[in-house]
Design an enzyme around this catalytic site. Structure first.
Site, PDB file in Angstrom:
ATOM      1  N   ASP A  26      -7.859  -2.797  -7.899  1.00 53.24           N
ATOM      2  CA  ASP A  26      -7.355  -2.075  -6.739  1.00 53.24           C
ATOM      3  C   ASP A  26      -7.239  -0.578  -7.041  1.00 53.24           C
ATOM      4  O   ASP A  26      -6.611  -0.162  -8.016  1.00 53.24           O
ATOM      5  CB  ASP A  26      -5.981  -2.646  -6.359  1.00 53.24           C
ATOM      6  N   SER A  63       0.829  -1.194   0.000  1.00 56.76           N
ATOM      7  CA  SER A  63       0.000   0.000   0.000  1.00 56.76           C
ATOM      8  C   SER A  63       0.868   1.251   0.000  1.00 56.76           C
ATOM      9  O   SER A  63       1.822   1.347  -0.767  1.00 56.76           O
ATOM     10  CB  SER A  63      -0.960  -0.040   1.200  1.00 56.76           C
TER      11      SER A  63
END
Length: 645
Positions: free
Chosen positions: A469, A417
């Protein structure tokens, strides 16, 4: 649709947002009215007792009052269902109906108070009747309190203020007074978003560092939505329409995609080798999250496995690690990575904004010194976080200590992330001192590197992205593009919002054909409108950065931000078959090398957030690596040019 104007100020709710709450209240009040009527008709003969006259009067007046409220709420629901998001003409009577509905709360509160007082007296009536009246009083107060809470939620403290961007154009912003006004409004908008985020994340700690993180997140939201004249439900409807639009375009282009060029044997070998590396190093990126992720991944056995480490006092073996604030984290790290405590050089869970937890370990299986960085809550703080970890590694001698033990090992930096973004920048900063450094960035943010730095990073950085994503597609340019696309699809929509949201929920859960629900006006539909559309321009505040003063359409103006790129080469794990739904548990994925242009737009879908979760990525990576391990592959002469680490 812009927020409704009531009592001289704008509210965070549109006139077409009252279908679902109105229908819920209507259903509740109809059932309640039938229950009171049944109670009165069945037991009115038992009200000839001390205090019975008051109870009878209370029930009769309450029946009449509820009937009036039911009629008013029915009218609100019917009016709210009319028109479209940008065609509020059929709903012009909504404000009057709301004034009437709010006015009915005064007699309802007065009558509920009188009912409470009468019940409190010593009423000598049948117990069933008394209990029934008590229940009606309690329900009255529950509904009243719920309505007050709802009003507080939809109340916008900025509704009475002028728009953040004045209409006289950008030159007007040069004055000192305008700068003070804009700064004040920006601070107020950030404060509103911070309050909303805190309300949604009420279980998170309230220390100073957490408040700073909330402020950073709130500033991001206020920056991108402060110049739009849209209610939150309008944005939700726009996202729903965009998802259907994207699926429709994808289905029309799929036959062309079949003819795409298949990678040759060297690229396939390179892909297999890097997938194996990603599968291995993802364990370290997950370990950096500590015990919360481990417990989440192992809900039945995780607590039993690391419970002893949580209760164990600091011993010599923990002191050898270095680091701070370990608590339960150390046990979860050992179980996740499969290493021993002596393999760790440093573990730090020192967690502040821009100061990230990280760990340094000796990975004997791959003969590498692994630096795993945990994610940060601030998009703006990725570079500061990378500098912080760099200073700890270099200035505190952590890397020197690691390579003094294993001088022949190679340096590998990993993260997930926003921690992947920090890891990529950290690898770039360390490459001058460690030229053989490699980085594996799992689900990194897109808006990170310049074009030249992106090309440079391809030599030693590999990024892994799962499905739709949103984070690897997240950049200033992409957010501006998403906002423009939302405004366009909303402005061209010819269906009421409640239908969009209802069909959208069904589509997200169970699928369907996106072409079955028209999302844009055609020639025949325009004649059904009672008033011209507000248009794209009216959805933006005049003078906002998105608005083009030299163009008729704000959506055609070029972005003022330079393009930014994701780090390194990108492996994309794509879901095979139809778009995934929540009820589909066993998804199949395929892996391929992808160009950064494949992530130049934010894709909307039910998995755009879940595909970012580390445990979902790990599960998909396990499946892909397992499937590809069954293939028999003979690389071409010369083999792969990948560095196996």
């Amino acid at each position: 649709m812009p927020g409704m104007v009531l009592f001289g100020r704008r509210w965070a709710i549109a006139s077409d947002d009252l279908v679902f709450p109105g229908f819920f209240e209507l259903s509740l009040r109809v059932v309640w009215w039938i229950g009171i009527l049944t109670l009165y008709l069945m037991h009115r003969g038992k009200l000839d007792c001390a205090g019975g006259t008051l109870l009878s009067s209370y029930l009769i007046v309450l029946l009449v009052l509820l009937a009036v409220i039911i009629c008013t709420v029915s009218a609100i629901v019917c009016v709210s269902m009319k028109g479209t998001i940008c065609n509020p003409g059929p709903r012009k009577s909504m404000s009057k109906l709301l004034y009437l509905r709010l006015a009915l709360f005064l007699p309802e509160m007065v009558w509920a108070s009188l009912g409470s007082a009468w019940i409190a007296d010593d009423v000598q009536c049948d117990r069933t009747v008394v209990n029934g009246v008590i229940a009606t009083v309690i329900i009255s107060w529950i509904i009243i309190v719920s309505t007050v809470v709802t009003i507080i939620i939809v109340f916008d403290p900025l509704g009475g203020k002028m728009a953040p961007y004045p209409s006289s154009g950008p030159n007007h912003l040069d004055s000192h007074e305008s700068s003070q006004l804009l700064n004040g409004l920006k601070t107020a908008a950030t404060s509103v978003w911070e309050t909303r985020i805190k309300f949604l994340c009420c279980c998170v700690g309230r220390d100073d560092h957490t408040r700073v993180a909330f402020s950073s997140t709130a500033e991001l939201f206020s920056t991108y939505f402060s110049d739009t004249d849209l209610a939150p439900s309008d944005i939700a409807a726009g996202l729903t329409l965009l998802h259907q639009q994207q699926d429709s375009i994808r289905s029309s282009r799929e036959p062309e995609g079949v003819m795409g060029h298949s990678p040759g044997p060297p690229q396939e070998a390179d892909l297999d080798a890097e997938l194996a590396n990603c599968h291995h190093y993802m364990q370290f990126a997950a370990a950096a999250y500590g015990w919360p992720l481990y417990i989440y991944r192992n809900p039945f056995t995780g607590l039993c496995k690391i419970g002893g480490d949580c209760c164990r006092s600091r011993t010599t073996e923990y002191d050898l690690v270095g680091g701070d604030q370990l608590h339960c984290h150390f046990g979860s790290i050992l179980h996740t990575t499969g290493l021993q405590y002596r393999d760790f050089i440093h573990i730090s869970f020192h967690d502040k904004v821009y100061e990230l937890p990280f760990l340094v370990a000796l990975d004997h299986r791959k003969e590498s010194v692994v630096v795993a960085v945990r994610g940060t809550m601030s998009l703006q703080g990725i570079s500061q976080a990378a500098r912080y970890v760099y200073q700890r590694l270099v200035d505190d001698g952590i890397l020197s200590q690691a390579f003094s033990i294993a001088p022949e090992y190679r340096l590998v930096v990993v993260g997930h992330s926003l921690g992947a973004g920090a890891a990529a920048l950290l690898a770039i900063m360390l490459r001058s001192a460690y030229p053989h450094v490699r980085c594996y960035a799992f689900s990194p943010p897109r808006g990170l590197l310049s074009k030249s730095l992106y090309e440079y990073s391809k030599n030693f950085i590999v990024s892994l992205v799962l499905g739709k994503d949103v984070i690897p597609r997240l950049s200033v340019t992409n957010l501006e593009d998403l906002k423009k696309r939302i405004l366009r699809v909303i402005a061209h929509c010819n269906k009421p919002k409640y239908q969009i949201l209802l069909y959208g929920c069904w589509y997200e859960l169970f699928g369907g054909s996106p072409d079955n629900f028209p999302t844009e006006l055609d020639g025949g539909a325009q004649g059904d409108l009672t008033q011209p559309l507000l248009g794209e321009q009216s959805l933006l505040t005049r003078g906002s950065p998105t608005y083009s003063f030299s163009s008729d359409s704000p959506l055609e103006s070029p972005t003022k931000y330079p393009p930014l790129y994701p780090p390194g080469r990108i492996i994309h794990l794509e879901e095979e078959g139809a778009s995934g739904r929540f009820w589909r548990s066993a998804a199949q994925y395929s892996a391929r090398w992808s160009h950064e242009s494949q992530f130049s737009k934010i894709l909307i879908g039910p998995k755009m957030l879940t595909d970012h979760m580390p445990h979902v990525l790990m599960k998909a990576l396990d499946s892909v690596v397992s499937d590809r391990a069954g293939y028999v592959f003979c690389p071409a002469r010369g083999g792969s040019n990948v560095d196996m680490v």
